[in-house]
Design a protein around this motif. Structure first.
Motif, PDB file in Angstrom:
ATOM      1  N   GLY A 449       0.785  -1.224   0.000  1.00  0.00           N
ATOM      2  CA  GLY A 449       0.000   0.000   0.000  1.00  0.00           C
ATOM      3  C   GLY A 449       0.815   1.271   0.000  1.00  0.00           C
ATOM      4  O   GLY A 449       0.252   2.371  -0.090  1.00  0.00           O
ATOM      5  N   TRP A 450       2.141   1.181   0.092  1.00  0.00           N
ATOM      6  CA  TRP A 450       2.994   2.382   0.114  1.00  0.00           C
ATOM      7  C   TRP A 450       2.866   3.118  -1.209  1.00  0.00           C
ATOM      8  O   TRP A 450       2.944   2.506  -2.279  1.00  0.00           O
ATOM      9  CB  TRP A 450       4.446   1.974   0.365  1.00  0.00           C
ATOM     10  N   PRO A 451       2.684   4.436  -1.191  1.00  0.00           N
ATOM     11  CA  PRO A 451       2.359   5.152  -2.431  1.00  0.00           C
ATOM     12  C   PRO A 451       3.542   5.473  -3.333  1.00  0.00           C
ATOM     13  O   PRO A 451       3.345   5.743  -4.522  1.00  0.00           O
ATOM     14  CB  PRO A 451       1.712   6.441  -1.919  1.00  0.00           C
ATOM     15  N   ALA A 452       4.771   5.492  -2.826  1.00  0.00           N
ATOM     16  CA  ALA A 452       5.917   5.858  -3.660  1.00  0.00           C
ATOM     17  C   ALA A 452       6.324   4.675  -4.538  1.00  0.00           C
ATOM     18  O   ALA A 452       6.231   3.521  -4.126  1.00  0.00           O
ATOM     19  CB  ALA A 452       7.093   6.295  -2.786  1.00  0.00           C
ATOM     20  N   PRO A 453       6.791   4.940  -5.745  1.00  0.00           N
ATOM     21  CA  PRO A 453       7.149   3.842  -6.660  1.00  0.00           C
ATOM     22  C   PRO A 453       8.459   3.171  -6.251  1.00  0.00           C
ATOM     23  O   PRO A 453       9.308   3.767  -5.589  1.00  0.00           O
ATOM     24  CB  PRO A 453       7.306   4.558  -8.007  1.00  0.00           C
ATOM     25  N   VAL A 454       8.606   1.918  -6.671  1.00  0.00           N
ATOM     26  CA  VAL A 454       9.875   1.196  -6.497  1.00  0.00           C
ATOM     27  C   VAL A 454      10.776   1.623  -7.647  1.00  0.00           C
ATOM     28  O   VAL A 454      10.599   1.207  -8.790  1.00  0.00           O
ATOM     29  CB  VAL A 454       9.653  -0.325  -6.507  1.00  0.00           C
ATOM     30  N   THR A 455      11.753   2.472  -7.352  1.00  0.00           N
ATOM     31  CA  THR A 455      12.615   3.022  -8.404  1.00  0.00           C
ATOM     32  C   THR A 455      13.947   2.287  -8.530  1.00  0.00           C
ATOM     33  O   THR A 455      14.657   2.462  -9.509  1.00  0.00           O
ATOM     34  CB  THR A 455      12.894   4.510  -8.133  1.00  0.00           C
ATOM     35  N   ASN A 456      14.289   1.462  -7.534  1.00  0.00           N
ATOM     36  CA  ASN A 456      15.569   0.759  -7.549  1.00  0.00           C
ATOM     37  C   ASN A 456      15.345  -0.702  -7.164  1.00  0.00           C
ATOM     38  O   ASN A 456      15.782  -1.154  -6.116  1.00  0.00           O
ATOM     39  CB  ASN A 456      16.549   1.433  -6.573  1.00  0.00           C
ATOM     40  N   PRO A 457      14.663  -1.474  -8.014  1.00  0.00           N
ATOM     41  CA  PRO A 457      14.368  -2.867  -7.662  1.00  0.00           C
ATOM     42  C   PRO A 457      15.620  -3.728  -7.671  1.00  0.00           C
ATOM     43  O   PRO A 457      16.637  -3.363  -8.272  1.00  0.00           O
ATOM     44  CB  PRO A 457      13.392  -3.294  -8.756  1.00  0.00           C
ATOM     45  N   PRO A 458      15.578  -4.871  -6.997  1.00  0.00           N
ATOM     46  CA  PRO A 458      16.736  -5.773  -6.977  1.00  0.00           C
ATOM     47  C   PRO A 458      17.146  -6.199  -8.380  1.00  0.00           C
ATOM     48  O   PRO A 458      16.304  -6.408  -9.257  1.00  0.00           O
ATOM     49  CB  PRO A 458      16.232  -6.970  -6.165  1.00  0.00           C
TER      50      PRO A 458
END
Length: 538
Positions: A449-458
């Protein structure tokens, strides 16, 4: 990942050293730190709304960029007094202005702040950037502790280097992540049993993230580790001393490895102590960590069975933990110290015990503390396991910086209660007693539910042209699992893993004689790693 183990006496002059760890545990603030909260908040808030102090007051230009081919010149660091309470004059602070979004360098700006203690020797090698981990760990706080007499760093490091504590973007004295303290303090279960509880968790996560965005601004979407590594390069250039010397603990190893991928030719030495493997999926990270955590708990129980100095000697420690968790799940156990101090929860649940017990396993020197804490919980006082409460939007201990960084670096596959239940079964297979409880679980559940995007995925690392990089890890680390260090060595063509055959999280801040710490010191001084396959028994 998350470091900065806040012990009760960590920042009192002459108090105990604050160790490092991946979890930020519930500990009362030291008197000096509590007295300085207002000053720190004012300093950090100014950094959010005004140009960096160094940029505002300095016209000097660093020459390092021209010497190393690093790009355009940047404003030099301007060292001033630090805003920590009673900080000695030799502790100096400086800030630089960085782009909120490095893809748009002319856009909004944030600040990154560091502090410095000069080398004690007459002929220093240069400066050593230090990140204690976390994410959310404050390097400036560690150096403040050193300046106040806690002796966190080895004599060799202090002699040969100007040590520079780094507060990455979003953390500490840098432009901080700010969140609604009422939402930070709202109690929700990370192990929901039904749809209503799952919805409460996701709603809290979303509302918390939205409050962080409202109070932090656009920086909230750019606190990922790649952005922090680019900030580190700007700091190196602003310092104007040539190539980077770096010591990163726990999450600091991820920051260092990311820097090595981006800027391999700008490194002199890089020591990564307690390896975090950012190529793993988040569920795999959880399985590895919770298994390592349970292994350390079993080894603690074995120590108590063998050593008569353990206050639980003669007690089945595993059964005691199970009984305490079950009891606290039925009726939360009081935390009278928290009721007195007012900075942590006044009662403790079973999951509080499971999630926070890990902190007291981080360092073998604290085994006696863990035994006493479990004994007191059995007697009705679970204060040692109580989560800290936030006193404000950027509280030094309980804040949103760690979660904000984690949620940009690690995606969660959790969309439904069934997703979380499947992960719980995976955790139980890896660690039957703990069932997934670990910092990694707080990412899986806390980022839903966190609104910020995943910009640095594994993803796999791609590092070419870096000098020898030293990796150190204990075989029985309860936080950064040893297999992660093996994987990191394979991922870094110039990486050399020195293994510490023993217990505890990281090696550099260990007290007493440590050949592993000596090897780190020698490497930082000379650039020479131990031979591949070296194993130390400390």
């Amino acid at each position: 990942m998350r470091t900065s183990l806040h012990s009760a006496d960590a920042w009192k002059p002459g108090g105990a050293a604050r160790p490092t760890g991946r979890l930020r545990p519930p500990r009362r603030r030291g008197a000096a730190l509590a007295a300085g909260v207002a000053a720190l908040t004012a300093f950090a808030t100014t950094a959010l709304t005004a140009p960096a102090a160094s940029a505002a007051s300095t016209t000097a230009v660093a020459t390092a960029a021209a010497r190393t081919g690093a790009g355009p010149a940047v404003a030099a660091l301007h060292w001033t007094s630090c805003p920590y309470p009673d900080a000695p004059a030799e502790l100096q602070c400086a800030s630089i202005e960085v782009p909120v979004d490095h893809a748009h360098p002319d856009g909004p700006k944030a600040t990154v702040t560091v502090d410095r203690l000069r080398a004690t020797g007459a002929h220093p090698v240069g400066s050593l950037f230090f990140d204690p981990g976390g994410p959310g760990g404050s390097g400036t706080e560690f150096l403040y502790g050193e300046a106040m007499g806690t002796r966190l760093f080895s004599a060799a490091t202090r002699e040969h280097f100007d040590v520079i504590g780094v507060d990455p973007r979003g953390v500490g004295l840098s432009s901080p992540v700010r969140c609604d303290p009422a939402l930070l303090d709202r109690r929700v279960s990370l192990f929901p049993e039904d749809e209503a509880a799952f919805r409460r968790l996701v709603d809290r996560n979303r509302e918390l993230g939205e409050s962080c965005r409202r109070l932090t601004g656009p920086l909230l979407d750019h606190v990922d580790t790649v952005s922090a590594a680019r900030d580190l390069e700007l700091l190196r250039r602003a310092l104007g001393q040539g190539k980077l010397n770096y010591l990163g603990l726990s999450y600091g190893s991820q920051l260092g490895a990311t820097y090595a991928e981006l800027f391999p030719d700008r490194i002199r030495t890089m020591a990564l102590d307690g390896a975090l493997d950012h190529s793993l999926s988040t569920p795999a990270l959880m399985r590895g960590e919770t298994h390592a955590y349970e292994d350390s708990l079993d080894r603690f129980a074995d120590w108590c069975a063998r050593d008569t100095s353990c206050s639980l000697h003669g007690t089945d420690v595993g059964s005691l933990v199970d009984a305490l968790v079950a009891q606290a799940d039925r009726t939360p156990i009081p935390a009278p110290q928290c009721a007195e101090d007012g900075d942590c929860r006044t009662s403790v649940t079973g999951e509080d015990i499971l999630l926070n017990l890990q902190n007291l396993l981080l360092f073998p020197a604290r085994r006696a503390d863990l035994a006493l804490a479990l004994g007191r919980a059995r007697d009705g006082d679970a204060s040692a396991f109580s989560p800290a409460l936030a006193a404000g939007p950027s509280d030094p201990i309980a804040n949103g910086s760690a979660l904000a960084i984690e949620c940009q670096d690690w995606p969660t596959p959790v969309r439904t209660l069934d997703d979380l239940r499947r992960l719980r079964r995976d955790g139980q297979a890896a660690a039957p007693r703990l069932g997934g409880a670990s910092q990694s679980w707080t990412i899986l559940a806390g980022c839903a539910g966190w609104p910020a995007p995943v910009t640095n995925p594994p993803r796999p690392l791609h590092v070419r042209g870096a000098p020898p990089i030293l990796i150190t890890n204990a075989t029985h680390d309860p936080s950064t699992a040893y297999p992660w260090a093996v994987r990191l060595e394979r991922a870094l063509p110039s990486g050399v893993l020195a293994t510490r055959d023993g217990d505890g999280h990281t090696s550099y801040l260990a007290h007493g004689t440590s050949r592993t710490r000596d090897a780190i010191d020698d490497y930082l001084l000379t650039g020479r790693t131990p031979p591949r396959g070296t194993v130390y028994t400390d």
